[in-house]
Scaffold this motif. Structure first.
Motif, PDB file in Angstrom:
ATOM      1  N   GLY A  91      22.525  56.965   8.855  1.00  0.00           N
ATOM      2  CA  GLY A  91      23.678  57.459   9.578  1.00  0.00           C
ATOM      3  C   GLY A  91      24.170  58.775   8.994  1.00  0.00           C
ATOM      4  O   GLY A  91      23.384  59.568   8.471  1.00  0.00           O
ATOM      5  N   ASP A  92      25.467  58.997   9.058  1.00  0.00           N
ATOM      6  CA  ASP A  92      26.040  60.250   8.554  1.00  0.00           C
ATOM      7  C   ASP A  92      26.517  60.069   7.113  1.00  0.00           C
ATOM      8  O   ASP A  92      27.647  60.404   6.755  1.00  0.00           O
ATOM      9  N   ASN A  93      25.644  59.543   6.278  1.00  0.00           N
ATOM     10  CA  ASN A  93      25.952  59.295   4.873  1.00  0.00           C
ATOM     11  C   ASN A  93      25.991  60.624   4.115  1.00  0.00           C
ATOM     12  O   ASN A  93      25.051  61.417   4.186  1.00  0.00           O
ATOM     13  N   ARG A  94      27.047  60.873   3.359  1.00  0.00           N
ATOM     14  CA  ARG A  94      27.206  62.159   2.657  1.00  0.00           C
ATOM     15  C   ARG A  94      26.695  62.109   1.220  1.00  0.00           C
ATOM     16  O   ARG A  94      26.806  63.102   0.499  1.00  0.00           O
ATOM     17  N   ASN A  95      26.147  60.975   0.788  1.00  0.00           N
ATOM     18  CA  ASN A  95      25.651  60.855  -0.594  1.00  0.00           C
ATOM     19  C   ASN A  95      24.255  61.476  -0.724  1.00  0.00           C
ATOM     20  O   ASN A  95      23.277  60.812  -1.022  1.00  0.00           O
ATOM     21  N   ILE A  96      24.215  62.772  -0.507  1.00  0.00           N
ATOM     22  CA  ILE A  96      22.942  63.506  -0.490  1.00  0.00           C
ATOM     23  C   ILE A  96      22.564  63.939  -1.904  1.00  0.00           C
ATOM     24  O   ILE A  96      23.423  64.380  -2.653  1.00  0.00           O
ATOM     25  N   PRO A  97      21.287  63.853  -2.303  1.00  0.00           N
ATOM     26  CA  PRO A  97      20.143  63.379  -1.510  1.00  0.00           C
ATOM     27  C   PRO A  97      20.159  61.864  -1.349  1.00  0.00           C
ATOM     28  O   PRO A  97      20.549  61.134  -2.262  1.00  0.00           O
ATOM     29  N   LEU A  98      19.721  61.410  -0.199  1.00  0.00           N
ATOM     30  CA  LEU A  98      19.823  60.007   0.166  1.00  0.00           C
ATOM     31  C   LEU A  98      18.761  59.166  -0.526  1.00  0.00           C
ATOM     32  O   LEU A  98      17.566  59.451  -0.435  1.00  0.00           O
ATOM     33  N   LYS A  99      19.209  58.123  -1.205  1.00  0.00           N
ATOM     34  CA  LYS A  99      18.302  57.205  -1.878  1.00  0.00           C
ATOM     35  C   LYS A  99      18.088  55.959  -1.018  1.00  0.00           C
ATOM     36  O   LYS A  99      18.972  55.569  -0.243  1.00  0.00           O
ATOM     37  N   GLU A 100      16.944  55.345  -1.178  1.00  0.00           N
ATOM     38  CA  GLU A 100      16.619  54.148  -0.411  1.00  0.00           C
ATOM     39  C   GLU A 100      17.574  52.994  -0.698  1.00  0.00           C
ATOM     40  O   GLU A 100      17.665  52.052   0.099  1.00  0.00           O
ATOM     41  N   THR A 101      18.299  53.066  -1.812  1.00  0.00           N
ATOM     42  CA  THR A 101      19.242  51.997  -2.172  1.00  0.00           C
ATOM     43  C   THR A 101      20.573  52.107  -1.442  1.00  0.00           C
ATOM     44  O   THR A 101      21.413  51.200  -1.539  1.00  0.00           O
ATOM     45  N   GLU A 102      20.805  53.203  -0.728  1.00  0.00           N
ATOM     46  CA  GLU A 102      22.040  53.325   0.050  1.00  0.00           C
ATOM     47  C   GLU A 102      22.090  52.244   1.137  1.00  0.00           C
ATOM     48  O   GLU A 102      21.064  51.897   1.733  1.00  0.00           O
ATOM     49  N   LEU A 103      23.282  51.715   1.373  1.00  0.00           N
ATOM     50  CA  LEU A 103      23.427  50.735   2.439  1.00  0.00           C
ATOM     51  C   LEU A 103      23.221  51.404   3.792  1.00  0.00           C
ATOM     52  O   LEU A 103      23.771  52.485   4.035  1.00  0.00           O
ATOM     53  N   PRO A 104      22.457  50.804   4.679  1.00  0.00           N
ATOM     54  CA  PRO A 104      22.291  51.378   6.021  1.00  0.00           C
ATOM     55  C   PRO A 104      23.631  51.522   6.720  1.00  0.00           C
ATOM     56  O   PRO A 104      24.497  50.652   6.615  1.00  0.00           O
ATOM     57  N   SER A 105      23.791  52.626   7.426  1.00  0.00           N
ATOM     58  CA  SER A 105      25.012  52.862   8.183  1.00  0.00           C
ATOM     59  C   SER A 105      24.680  53.654   9.446  1.00  0.00           C
ATOM     60  O   SER A 105      25.157  54.772   9.649  1.00  0.00           O
ATOM     61  N   PRO A 106      23.822  53.096  10.312  1.00  0.00           N
ATOM     62  CA  PRO A 106      23.344  53.847  11.477  1.00  0.00           C
ATOM     63  C   PRO A 106      24.454  54.169  12.456  1.00  0.00           C
ATOM     64  O   PRO A 106      25.413  53.410  12.603  1.00  0.00           O
ATOM     65  N   THR A 107      24.306  55.307  13.122  1.00  0.00           N
ATOM     66  CA  THR A 107      25.294  55.736  14.109  1.00  0.00           C
ATOM     67  C   THR A 107      24.746  55.640  15.531  1.00  0.00           C
ATOM     68  O   THR A 107      25.391  56.085  16.470  1.00  0.00           O
ATOM     69  N   SER A 108      23.564  55.063  15.691  1.00  0.00           N
ATOM     70  CA  SER A 108      22.951  54.917  17.013  1.00  0.00           C
ATOM     71  C   SER A 108      22.218  53.587  17.083  1.00  0.00           C
ATOM     72  O   SER A 108      21.821  53.029  16.059  1.00  0.00           O
ATOM     73  N   PRO A 109      22.022  53.066  18.288  1.00  0.00           N
ATOM     74  CA  PRO A 109      21.214  51.853  18.427  1.00  0.00           C
ATOM     75  C   PRO A 109      19.797  52.033  17.874  1.00  0.00           C
ATOM     76  O   PRO A 109      19.221  51.083  17.327  1.00  0.00           O
ATOM     77  N   TYR A 110      19.242  53.223  17.996  1.00  0.00           N
ATOM     78  CA  TYR A 110      17.918  53.481  17.434  1.00  0.00           C
ATOM     79  C   TYR A 110      17.918  53.254  15.926  1.00  0.00           C
ATOM     80  O   TYR A 110      17.066  52.539  15.381  1.00  0.00           O
ATOM     81  N   GLY A 111      18.885  53.866  15.238  1.00  0.00           N
ATOM     82  CA  GLY A 111      18.983  53.687  13.793  1.00  0.00           C
ATOM     83  C   GLY A 111      19.215  52.244  13.417  1.00  0.00           C
ATOM     84  O   GLY A 111      18.641  51.729  12.444  1.00  0.00           O
ATOM     85  N   ALA A 112      20.053  51.550  14.197  1.00  0.00           N
ATOM     86  CA  ALA A 112      20.329  50.138  13.928  1.00  0.00           C
ATOM     87  C   ALA A 112      19.071  49.294  14.102  1.00  0.00           C
ATOM     88  O   ALA A 112      18.825  48.355  13.332  1.00  0.00           O
ATOM     89  N   SER A 113      18.259  49.628  15.098  1.00  0.00           N
ATOM     90  CA  SER A 113      17.032  48.857  15.335  1.00  0.00           C
ATOM     91  C   SER A 113      16.061  49.008  14.174  1.00  0.00           C
ATOM     92  O   SER A 113      15.398  48.044  13.774  1.00  0.00           O
ATOM     93  N   LYS A 114      15.959  50.207  13.609  1.00  0.00           N
ATOM     94  CA  LYS A 114      15.051  50.427  12.483  1.00  0.00           C
ATOM     95  C   LYS A 114      15.558  49.710  11.232  1.00  0.00           C
ATOM     96  O   LYS A 114      14.771  49.126  10.468  1.00  0.00           O
ATOM     97  N   ALA A 115      16.866  49.738  11.018  1.00  0.00           N
ATOM     98  CA  ALA A 115      17.436  49.020   9.875  1.00  0.00           C
ATOM     99  C   ALA A 115      17.200  47.520  10.004  1.00  0.00           C
ATOM    100  O   ALA A 115      16.885  46.837   9.025  1.00  0.00           O
ATOM    101  N   CYS A 116      17.344  47.008  11.221  1.00  0.00           N
ATOM    102  CA  CYS A 116      17.116  45.587  11.469  1.00  0.00           C
ATOM    103  C   CYS A 116      15.666  45.212  11.178  1.00  0.00           C
ATOM    104  O   CYS A 116      15.381  44.183  10.554  1.00  0.00           O
ATOM    105  N   CYS A 117      14.740  46.061  11.597  1.00  0.00           N
ATOM    106  CA  CYS A 117      13.317  45.789  11.352  1.00  0.00           C
ATOM    107  C   CYS A 117      13.004  45.784   9.859  1.00  0.00           C
ATOM    108  O   CYS A 117      12.183  44.971   9.391  1.00  0.00           O
TER     109      CYS A 117
END
Length: 310
Positions: A125-151
């Motif tokens: 999503g629009d996470n500002r903790n750049i550079p983004l690490k894989e340990t960041e909690l998912p925070s998708p802003t679109s159904p597409y992003g949510a679907s990938k996080a769910c998978c």
């Protein structure tokens, strides 16, 4: 990788075809693709003796039959557009999540050694903790992003519950030859190039100061193969590890094509993020290095490919 039986969903697409072309000489490749965005011409040799092509949608076939004897699966088939997912979230969930769960179930039943899943930086999503690490909690802003996080969660759960090995690759902004320039939702680079070649104004949404982390499709294909060969179970960012603004990107494209055409600026799109950059330390887990110094070289190579097919 040699003498393996490999299934690639979406194997006629932009990224999937690059993977297939790299592996087909020394492995048996089965591709499942409904040709919604993929093209047979993306394969170097569509008639290769090592190729089995199934021109169907994942939801309309018996996956247990098609996965019998398969060693590895590269899962790329999906609805890949943020705008389309916002227009039709129900279809996005079905195409991206439900079909993935069905595929994972078939992988378990057929003793597949490993699945490599094409995820996306959209999960951040629009996470500002750049550079983004894989340990960041998912925070998708679109159904597409949510679907990938769910998978990704399903992949982890199938690993924990059934021992299915997996690596989820979070692609940032992939570019390169064979990227679809005709889609109304085309990625920014083919969109810029195609519009300029047609002597039209390319569109930039927002002020153009949003930044992206681009990665060449050849590196993405290598990442898939390296992930498959590795023992790593988990998530890996696939990116160059640096930022470039859309305005800067347009400047390079403009200079390369020797044009004076200026872009047209439109309001920001819903679901788009402002800044994106990956932490790429996890690339070590799959024994991969990406040379971001070759960005402009690869960009010029991509632009020249679009010029040739024009």
């Amino acid at each position: 990788m040699k003498n393996k039986n490999i299934l690639i969903t979406g194997g006629l697409g932009f990224i999937g075809s690059h993977i297939a072309n790299k592996l087909i000489e020394e492995n048996n490749i089965t591709i499942i693709d409904n040709l919604s965005t993929g093209k047979i011409t993306y394969l170097n040799n569509p008639n290769h003796e090592n190729l089995t092509l199934i021109k169907k949608n994942l939801k309309s076939i018996d996956l247990n039959d098609d996965l019998r004897g398969i060693d590895y699966v590269f899962h790329l088939a999906a609805m890949v557009s943020v705008p389309i997912s916002i227009e039709d979230p129900i279809s996005c969930n079905f195409e991206n999540v439900s079909t993935t769960v069905n595929l994972l179930d078939a992988c378990v039943k057929n003793d597949v050694e490993k699945i490599v899943f094409s995820s996306s930086a959209a999960v951040y999503g629009d996470n500002r903790n750049i550079p983004l690490k894989e340990t960041e909690l998912p925070s998708p802003t679109s159904p597409y992003g949510a679907s990938k996080a769910c998978c990704e969660l399903y992949l982890k759960s199938f690993h924990e519950s059934y021992g299915l090995n997996y690596t989820a690759l979070r692609y940032f902004n992939v570019f390169g030859p064979k990227q679809d320039k005709n889609s109304p939702y085309a990625a920014v680079i083919p969109n810029f190039v195609n519009m300029i070649l047609e002597n039209k104004q390319p569109v930039i949404y927002g002020d153009g100061e949003q930044t992206r982390d681009f990665v060449y499709v050849g590196d993405v294909a290598n990442a898939n193969i390296k992930a498959c060969e590795s023992d790593f179970n988990g998530i890996v960012n696939i990116a160059g590890g640096s930022q470039i603004s859309i305005n800067q990107l347009y400047g390079i494209v403009k200079k390369t094509l020797r044009t004076d055409i200026e872009p047209k600026y439109l309001p920001e799109r819903i679901g788009d993020i402002k800044h994106s950059q990956a932490d790429i330390c996890n690339l070590d887990y799959i024994n991969l290095k990406i040379d971001n110094d070759k960005f402009q070289e690869n960009l010029i190579k991509t632009i020249n490919w679009f010029k040739q097919i024009k």
